[in-house]
Write a protein that holds these residues in place. Structure first.
Motif, mmCIF file in Angstrom:
data_model
loop_
_atom_site.group_PDB
_atom_site.id
_atom_site.type_symbol
_atom_site.label_atom_id
_atom_site.label_comp_id
_atom_site.label_asym_id
_atom_site.label_seq_id
_atom_site.Cartn_x
_atom_site.Cartn_y
_atom_site.Cartn_z
ATOM 1 N N UNK A 55 -3.243 7.902 2.767
ATOM 2 C CA UNK A 55 -3.900 6.793 2.058
ATOM 3 C C UNK A 55 -3.019 5.550 2.095
ATOM 4 N N UNK A 56 -1.723 5.715 1.860
ATOM 5 C CA UNK A 56 -0.804 4.572 1.901
ATOM 6 C C UNK A 56 -0.748 3.993 3.315
ATOM 7 N N UNK A 57 -0.726 4.846 4.318
ATOM 8 C CA UNK A 57 -0.690 4.389 5.703
ATOM 9 C C UNK A 57 -1.949 3.611 6.073
ATOM 10 N N UNK A 62 -4.551 -1.480 7.229
ATOM 11 C CA UNK A 62 -5.635 -2.411 6.894
ATOM 12 C C UNK A 62 -5.108 -3.757 6.453
ATOM 13 N N UNK A 63 -4.063 -3.767 5.652
ATOM 14 C CA UNK A 63 -3.453 -5.023 5.211
ATOM 15 C C UNK A 63 -2.855 -5.768 6.402
ATOM 16 N N UNK A 64 -2.172 -5.056 7.287
ATOM 17 C CA UNK A 64 -1.554 -5.685 8.453
ATOM 18 C C UNK A 64 -2.607 -6.277 9.379
ATOM 19 N N UNK A 69 -5.500 -11.009 11.563
ATOM 20 C CA UNK A 69 -6.758 -11.701 11.762
ATOM 21 C C UNK A 69 -6.740 -13.048 11.058
ATOM 22 N N UNK A 70 -6.188 -13.121 9.840
ATOM 23 C CA UNK A 70 -6.131 -14.396 9.125
ATOM 24 C C UNK A 70 -5.199 -15.392 9.818
ATOM 25 N N UNK A 71 -4.098 -14.939 10.420
ATOM 26 C CA UNK A 71 -3.195 -15.825 11.147
ATOM 27 C C UNK A 71 -3.830 -16.319 12.446
#
Length: 74
Positions: A55-57, A62-64, A69-71
């Motif tokens: 779950x942490x992975x 997902x955050x990365x 994508x935002x950058x």
């Protein structure tokens, strides 16, 4: 009639004695399952650790990907 009552009383006493002896011997033959329980607890701990790590992975990936994508949009 008294003879019938005596027979029934002795039959009940024998049935009660038989029932208590069966229950007593059943508890004497009870198996020791502590090793199986300890193995199940160890397996459960391993599974819980694997799920937590997964779950942490997934959250980190997902955050990365969201940050990449935002950058790229800017």
């Amino acid at each position: 009639m008294k003879n019938l009552k005596n027979i029934l009383a002795t039959k009940r006493a024998k049935a009660g004695l038989f029932a208590t002896s069966v229950l007593g011997s059943a508890s004497a033959f009870a198996a020791d399952h502590t090793a199986a329980i300890d193995a199940a607890v160890a397996d459960g701990t391993t599974n819980y650790t694997a799920i937590t790590t997964g779950v942490i992975l997934v959250a980190a990936v997902g955050f990365a990907i969201g940050m990449i994508v935002s950058k790229l949009r800017n």
